[in-house]
Design a protein around this motif. Structure first.
Motif, PDB file in Angstrom:
ATOM      1  N   LYS A 190      14.454  35.131   2.270  1.00  0.00           N
ATOM      2  CA  LYS A 190      15.462  36.499   2.421  1.00  0.00           C
ATOM      3  C   LYS A 190      16.323  36.341   1.147  1.00  0.00           C
ATOM      4  CE  LYS A 190      17.063  40.278   3.710  1.00  0.00           C
ATOM      5  NZ  LYS A 190      16.280  41.455   3.449  1.00  0.00           N
ATOM      6  N   THR A 191      16.965  35.247   0.758  1.00  0.00           N
ATOM      7  CA  THR A 191      17.634  34.971  -0.274  1.00  0.00           C
ATOM      8  C   THR A 191      17.109  35.274  -1.591  1.00  0.00           C
ATOM      9  OG1 THR A 191      19.405  33.473   1.003  1.00  0.00           O
ATOM     10  CG2 THR A 191      19.475  33.298  -1.351  1.00  0.00           C
ATOM     11  N   LEU A 192      15.776  34.445  -1.614  1.00  0.00           N
ATOM     12  CA  LEU A 192      14.843  34.687  -2.941  1.00  0.00           C
ATOM     13  C   LEU A 192      14.475  36.226  -3.097  1.00  0.00           C
ATOM     14  CD1 LEU A 192      12.865  31.608  -2.665  1.00  0.00           C
ATOM     15  CD2 LEU A 192      14.759  31.761  -4.038  1.00  0.00           C
ATOM     16  N   ILE A 193      14.297  36.748  -2.041  1.00  0.00           N
ATOM     17  CA  ILE A 193      13.839  38.288  -2.332  1.00  0.00           C
ATOM     18  C   ILE A 193      15.103  39.097  -2.789  1.00  0.00           C
ATOM     19  CG2 ILE A 193      12.932  40.318  -1.113  1.00  0.00           C
ATOM     20  CD1 ILE A 193      11.317  38.266   0.528  1.00  0.00           C
ATOM     21  N   ASP A 194      16.009  38.953  -2.161  1.00  0.00           N
ATOM     22  CA  ASP A 194      17.413  39.561  -2.572  1.00  0.00           C
ATOM     23  C   ASP A 194      17.611  39.304  -3.894  1.00  0.00           C
ATOM     24  OD1 ASP A 194      17.510  40.675  -0.135  1.00  0.00           O
ATOM     25  OD2 ASP A 194      19.186  39.277   0.788  1.00  0.00           O
ATOM     26  N   ALA A 195      17.411  38.071  -4.409  1.00  0.00           N
ATOM     27  CA  ALA A 195      17.957  37.612  -5.545  1.00  0.00           C
ATOM     28  C   ALA A 195      16.648  38.426  -6.790  1.00  0.00           C
ATOM     29  CB  ALA A 195      17.673  36.334  -5.993  1.00  0.00           C
ATOM     30  N   LEU A 196      15.452  38.416  -6.078  1.00  0.00           N
ATOM     31  CA  LEU A 196      14.591  39.360  -7.057  1.00  0.00           C
ATOM     32  C   LEU A 196      14.783  40.636  -7.409  1.00  0.00           C
ATOM     33  CD1 LEU A 196      11.165  37.813  -5.529  1.00  0.00           C
ATOM     34  CD2 LEU A 196      11.857  37.663  -8.029  1.00  0.00           C
ATOM     35  N   TYR A 197      15.413  41.357  -6.087  1.00  0.00           N
ATOM     36  CA  TYR A 197      15.777  42.577  -6.253  1.00  0.00           C
ATOM     37  C   TYR A 197      16.832  42.798  -7.152  1.00  0.00           C
ATOM     38  CZ  TYR A 197      13.161  43.965  -2.124  1.00  0.00           C
ATOM     39  OH  TYR A 197      12.050  44.206  -1.314  1.00  0.00           O
ATOM     40  N   VAL A 215       9.880  31.275  -5.752  1.00  0.00           N
ATOM     41  CA  VAL A 215      10.650  30.587  -7.092  1.00  0.00           C
ATOM     42  C   VAL A 215      10.280  30.990  -8.511  1.00  0.00           C
ATOM     43  CG1 VAL A 215      11.578  28.229  -7.900  1.00  0.00           C
ATOM     44  CG2 VAL A 215      11.534  28.901  -5.389  1.00  0.00           C
ATOM     45  N   VAL A 216       8.802  31.023  -8.493  1.00  0.00           N
ATOM     46  CA  VAL A 216       8.191  31.104  -9.701  1.00  0.00           C
ATOM     47  C   VAL A 216       8.663  32.570 -10.177  1.00  0.00           C
ATOM     48  CG1 VAL A 216       6.016  31.437 -10.842  1.00  0.00           C
ATOM     49  CG2 VAL A 216       6.457  29.393  -9.418  1.00  0.00           C
ATOM     50  N   ALA A 217       8.478  33.553  -9.227  1.00  0.00           N
ATOM     51  CA  ALA A 217       8.706  34.941  -9.513  1.00  0.00           C
ATOM     52  C   ALA A 217      10.238  35.046  -9.836  1.00  0.00           C
ATOM     53  CB  ALA A 217       8.427  35.842  -8.138  1.00  0.00           C
ATOM     54  N   LEU A 218      11.076  34.184  -9.096  1.00  0.00           N
ATOM     55  CA  LEU A 218      12.551  34.518  -9.664  1.00  0.00           C
ATOM     56  C   LEU A 218      12.784  34.091 -10.935  1.00  0.00           C
ATOM     57  CD1 LEU A 218      15.234  35.130  -8.128  1.00  0.00           C
ATOM     58  CD2 LEU A 218      15.542  32.575  -7.849  1.00  0.00           C
ATOM     59  N   ALA A 219      11.828  32.855 -11.466  1.00  0.00           N
ATOM     60  CA  ALA A 219      12.103  32.521 -12.734  1.00  0.00           C
ATOM     61  C   ALA A 219      11.729  33.671 -13.794  1.00  0.00           C
ATOM     62  CB  ALA A 219      11.260  31.340 -13.271  1.00  0.00           C
ATOM     63  N   PHE A 220      10.608  34.349 -13.367  1.00  0.00           N
ATOM     64  CA  PHE A 220      10.125  35.582 -14.252  1.00  0.00           C
ATOM     65  C   PHE A 220      10.983  36.481 -14.351  1.00  0.00           C
ATOM     66  CE2 PHE A 220       5.833  33.566 -13.999  1.00  0.00           C
ATOM     67  CZ  PHE A 220       5.413  33.551 -15.030  1.00  0.00           C
ATOM     68  N   ALA A 221      11.676  36.840 -13.224  1.00  0.00           N
ATOM     69  CA  ALA A 221      12.425  38.032 -12.916  1.00  0.00           C
ATOM     70  C   ALA A 221      13.969  37.596 -13.725  1.00  0.00           C
ATOM     71  CB  ALA A 221      13.056  38.082 -11.281  1.00  0.00           C
ATOM     72  N   ALA A 222      14.329  36.566 -13.741  1.00  0.00           N
ATOM     73  CA  ALA A 222      15.389  36.149 -14.729  1.00  0.00           C
ATOM     74  C   ALA A 222      15.114  36.340 -16.272  1.00  0.00           C
ATOM     75  CB  ALA A 222      15.910  34.886 -14.747  1.00  0.00           C
ATOM     76  N   LEU A 223      13.894  36.141 -16.651  1.00  0.00           N
ATOM     77  CA  LEU A 223      13.512  36.347 -18.074  1.00  0.00           C
ATOM     78  C   LEU A 223      13.365  37.952 -18.218  1.00  0.00           C
ATOM     79  CD1 LEU A 223      12.527  35.321 -20.771  1.00  0.00           C
ATOM     80  CD2 LEU A 223      10.220  35.548 -19.714  1.00  0.00           C
ATOM     81  N   VAL A 224      12.917  38.558 -17.253  1.00  0.00           N
ATOM     82  CA  VAL A 224      12.929  40.147 -17.372  1.00  0.00           C
ATOM     83  C   VAL A 224      14.293  40.550 -17.452  1.00  0.00           C
ATOM     84  CG1 VAL A 224      12.185  42.200 -16.231  1.00  0.00           C
ATOM     85  CG2 VAL A 224      10.501  40.423 -16.230  1.00  0.00           C
TER      86      VAL A 224
END
Length: 411
Positions: free
Chosen positions: A52-59, A184-193
């Motif tokens: 849930k924390t990772l998904i909220d961070a993605l949002y 976690v990988v998606a979070l790294a891409f989201a940070a770059l985005v």
């Protein structure tokens, strides 16, 4: 037990605080019924909280509520560009009036030009003052739409992942760990985005007065259209994740397939962000692909990075053939050339040519193809010679009858 307001367990997050308050003689944490299942259920809660924390961070990274760009024209950074854009508009309008006065003998055409320049100058100055607020409202609308589409919709990828996590009863660690790794990988891409979008929006908003000042010449929309396309591409980039939505219905209840879809969405995001944002694309995408290919031998991972960053040739001017892209420096030069052309300045352009690395790569590919064709031709020739040797030798043809120059014999 100490008073609740002085309880040191309050400083711990849930469910660690509940574990802290359990007496030493208890069999397990409260609410779990004790026994051996308490540890498993507590671990499942921790995994749920982590996902849930990772998904909220993605949002938060893909659709942030605030942008780094100025909201109003009273921002100090935007004020400098606004002053420059307004003075450019006035200077261009003055030049147009002088030219029309010097060529007033042409009559109606010059009057029309001066009227068009007057109207477009006023429109450009008004648009300069409204760009920060308009971009801020559009950014909020895009973020709200993204959150509504992904948080409230039942057919989107992240909502399906949350539902599958809640519906999972067996808690098999392998698919859950794969899903967390994909998050976690998606979070790294989201940070770059996030970094790319925020910096790009800031640059394009600050450059708006300089671009809009070009309208004072008479309404040349070429530079404005190019600027608007780049800015809208940055604003709407997160919606690339919606491309995998039609496949979500096939993965309901399977966390591993959810992880595969999430990695595929990452590859689409990588391709659209890197190749859609100017000045930044192919070189960073190619470097990321090279790093991944050097450090892993997995065919699946290599296929994913090749889908996100395909083989292209960097061309230093306009593309000549398909599958060529501009270098970041040449892309910036072309955009500046469009802006200078809007001001009436013709920027010199060099003929199209490939970069050194792309030319070497192309030469190696062509040499390999040439060698392969030569080997194939030699093989076909050997087969033809062997087939010719196996054929029977045809008989020699009879010589033609000798002809005499004298008269034919009498009968």
């Amino acid at each position: 037990m100490p008073d609740k307001k002085d309880d040191p367990c309050d400083a711990l997050p849930h469910p660690a605080a509940e574990y802290c308050r359990v007496p030493d003689d208890a069999d397990g944490p409260p609410g779990n019924g004790g026994g051996s299942g308490a540890v498993t259920e507590g671990a499942s809660d921790l995994v749920m909280d982590l996902a849930k924390t990772l998904i909220d961070a993605l949002y938060g990274l893909l659709a942030p509520e605030k942008a780094w760009a100025p909201k109003r024209t009273d921002s100090w950074v935007y004020q400098q560009f606004l002053w420059l854009g307004q003075h450019l508009s006035v200077a261009i309008f003055t030049c147009v009036v002088v030219v029309c006065a010097l060529t007033a003998w042409q009559g109606v055409p010059r009057l029309r030009q001066m009227g068009a320049s007057t109207g477009w100058t006023l429109a450009a100055v008004a648009m300069m003052a409204s760009i920060p607020g308009a971009v801020e409202l559009l950014h909020k609308a895009v973020s709200a739409a993204f959150r509504a589409a992904f948080a409230d919709g039942q057919g989107t990828l992240l909502a399906t992942i949350e539902a599958d996590l809640k519906a999972t009863q067996s808690w098999d660690p392998v698919p859950v760990l794969l899903l967390v790794a994909a998050l976690v990988v998606a979070l790294a891409f989201a940070a770059l985005v996030f970094m790319t979008r925020q910096l790009g929006i800031l640059v394009f908003v600050c450059m708006a007065p300089v671009v809009l000042a070009a309208l004072a010449r008479g309404g040349d929309m070429t530079a404005v259209k190019l600027w608007a396309q780049r800015l809208l591409g940055l604003l709407f980039a997160p919606f690339a994740l919606l491309l995998v939505t039609p496949f979500v219905s096939l993965t309901r209840g399977a966390l591993v397939l959810d992880a595969v879809l999430l990695v595929a969405a990452d590859a689409i995001m990588l391709r659209m962000i890197f190749h859609g944002v100017p000045y930044l694309g192919p070189r960073i995408a190619g470097a990321a692909r090279s790093v991944v290919e050097r450090n892993t031998h997995s065919k699946i991972v290599r296929a994913v990075v090749r889908a996100g960053s395909p083989d292209v040739y960097e061309e230093e001017n306009s593309p000549r053939v398909p599958r060529t892209v501009d270098t970041p420096g040449r892309a910036a030069t072309q955009d500046s050339g469009v802006l200078l052309a809007a001001y009436g300045v013709k920027a010199p352009s060099r003929p199209g040519r490939l970069t050194t690395a792309s030319y070497i790569d192309k030469a190696q590919r062509e040499e390999g193809d040439r060698q392969a064709r030569a080997v194939q031709v030699q093989r076909v020739r050997r087969q033809a010679r062997a087939a010719a040797d196996r054929l029977p030798t045809p008989p020699a043809p009879l010589p033609p009858p000798a002809r005499s120059d004298g008269p034919p014999p009498s009968t």
